[in-house]
Design an enzyme around this catalytic site. Structure first.
Site, PDB file in Angstrom:
ATOM      1  N   ASP A 285       1.854   7.172   5.227  1.00 48.00           N
ATOM      2  CA  ASP A 285       2.477   8.317   4.581  1.00 48.00           C
ATOM      3  C   ASP A 285       1.495   9.143   3.762  1.00 48.00           C
ATOM      4  OD1 ASP A 285       2.136   6.334   2.666  1.00 48.00           O
ATOM      5  OD2 ASP A 285       4.258   6.003   2.318  1.00 48.00           O
TER       6      ASP A 285
ATOM      7  N   ASN B 269      13.328  -0.042  -4.366  1.00 46.35           N
ATOM      8  CA  ASN B 269      14.634   0.189  -3.746  1.00 46.35           C
ATOM      9  C   ASN B 269      14.617  -0.217  -2.269  1.00 46.35           C
ATOM     10  OD1 ASN B 269      13.050   2.164  -2.672  1.00 46.35           O
ATOM     11  ND2 ASN B 269      14.233   3.900  -3.469  1.00 46.35           N
TER      12      ASN B 269
ATOM     13  N   HIS C  41      12.272   0.649  -0.085  1.00 47.04           N
ATOM     14  CA  HIS C  41      11.665   1.606   0.855  1.00 47.04           C
ATOM     15  C   HIS C  41      10.387   1.042   1.464  1.00 47.04           C
ATOM     16  CE1 HIS C  41       9.374   3.656  -2.651  1.00 47.04           C
ATOM     17  NE2 HIS C  41       8.433   3.263  -1.833  1.00 47.04           N
TER      18      HIS C  41
ATOM     19  N   GLU D 208      13.166   6.191   2.417  1.00 48.03           N
ATOM     20  CA  GLU D 208      14.033   5.894   1.288  1.00 48.03           C
ATOM     21  C   GLU D 208      15.402   5.410   1.780  1.00 48.03           C
ATOM     22  OE1 GLU D 208      12.909   5.797  -1.617  1.00 48.03           O
ATOM     23  OE2 GLU D 208      11.831   7.585  -2.274  1.00 48.03           O
TER      24      GLU D 208
HETATM   25  C1  GLP Z   1       4.773   3.962  -2.447  1.00 48.32           C
HETATM   26  C2  GLP Z   1       4.264   3.963  -1.007  1.00 48.32           C
HETATM   27  C3  GLP Z   1       4.720   2.743  -0.261  1.00 48.32           C
HETATM   28  C4  GLP Z   1       4.467   1.516  -1.089  1.00 48.32           C
HETATM   29  C5  GLP Z   1       5.305   1.581  -2.331  1.00 48.32           C
HETATM   30  C6  GLP Z   1       5.201   0.355  -3.196  1.00 48.32           C
HETATM   31  O1  GLP Z   1       6.009   4.571  -2.577  1.00 48.32           O
HETATM   32  N1  GLP Z   1       4.649   5.111  -0.277  1.00 48.32           N
HETATM   33  O2  GLP Z   1       4.060   2.677   0.980  1.00 48.32           O
HETATM   34  O3  GLP Z   1       4.785   0.366  -0.368  1.00 48.32           O
HETATM   35  O4  GLP Z   1       4.868   2.702  -3.076  1.00 48.32           O
HETATM   36  O5  GLP Z   1       4.163   0.489  -4.093  1.00 48.32           O
HETATM   37  P1  GLP Z   1       3.565  -0.661  -4.971  1.00 48.32           P
HETATM   38  O6  GLP Z   1       2.789  -1.516  -4.052  1.00 48.32           O
HETATM   39  O7  GLP Z   1       2.681   0.069  -5.949  1.00 48.32           O
HETATM   40  O8  GLP Z   1       4.702  -1.362  -5.615  1.00 48.32           O
END
Ligand code: GLP
Length: 247
Positions: free
Chosen positions: A67, A136, A138, A143
């Site tokens: 992304d 959440n 995702h 989402e």
């Molecule tokens: C972001 C990214 C995701 C990632 C998520 C969790 O939203 N787009 O790909 O998995 O954060 O992040 P973290 O690893 O900092 O909890």
């Protein structure tokens, strides 16, 4: 599903790097699906360490990232392109022209998505997709929604995601409100999926995603239908899942 419950973030990162490293050793021209966020930082550090020790060779590897924020250029230090360059690509011998991230500055969202879908089809299938998980549920930036999006698409970020990601920005208003992300269909086409999770705050959603109903309201739950998923987490993040599984 294979589960590795590791003591802490460092052990989780070593385990995940071992799995990614094995993939590269077994298939020099692997296509890796890569992720951003705080979860993979330690994994990337460990991959760099192994590369520097002469244990890994990235010269044949292709990468496609999950992304990118809409509106950020690759040299903006909050963009995911910048993240990947600074946390991994600049420190290993990967061919930068074979590293793909959605174009955050693409003017026409439909065209930007279609172009990234074409890149995934052309370079894929992804051999190993690395995923973190949002609070959440995702994955990428898919989402919670009424249905699973199949292809690359442009999403409106939820307040909870903006809140979770604002720690990387000076202020919450600076967090982009939209992002480009691979769809659930793109993610599910990967041959193998490696999910990494750490911290107590993820314990509930991890248990729900892997033992609850498969629903677009918890996007990561679709992974229950993937035939080759490895989940690597620290004890805190896996505590509720392990408790549910042992009942
Ligand atoms: C972001 C990214 C995701 C990632 C998520 C969790 O939203 N787009 O790909 O998995 O954060 O992040 P973290 O690893 O900092 O909890």
């Amino acid at each position: 599903m294979t589960i590795y419950c590791e003591k802490d973030y460092e052990a989780m990162s070593r385990r995940a790097a071992g799995i990614i490293g094995a993939q590269i050793i077994l298939k020099k021209d692997s296509v890796l699906g890569l992720a951003t966020g705080s979860s993979p930082i330690g994994t990337y550090e460990e991959l760099i360490r192994r590369y520097q020790a002469g244990e890994l060779d990235f010269s044949g590897v292709t990468s496609v990232n999950l992304d990118e924020y809409r509106g950020l250029s690759g040299d903006n230090d909050q963009s995911y392109r910048y993240f990947m360059d600074t946390h991994l690509f600049d420190h290993v011998n990967i061919d930068k022209s074979r590293t793909f991230v959605p174009d955050g500055l693409g003017e026409d969202p439909d065209r930007t998505c279609a172009m990234y879908d074409d890149i995934i089809s052309r370079e894929g299938p992804v051999d190993l997709q690395l995923l973190g998980m949002g609070y959440n549920g995702h994955i990428g930036f898919n989402e919670p929604a009424e249905y699973f999006e199949k292809k690359v698409h442009c999403v409106d970020l939820t307040e909870s995601t903006i809140e979770a990601n604002k720690r990387f920005f000076e202020k919450a208003e600076d967090v982009p409100r939209q992002a480009y992300t691979m769809g659930i269909g793109n993610i599910m086409q990967a041959k193998k999926v490696l999910v990494i999770v750490s911290g107590e705050g993820k314990a509930d959603i991890v248990a729900e995603a892997f033992t609850g109903p498969v629903t677009p309201h918890v996007p990561a739950s679709i992974l229950q239908f993937h035939k080759d998923v490895t989940l690597v987490g620290d004890e805190a993040a896996l505590s509720k899942l392990m408790a549910t599984l042992s009942r």
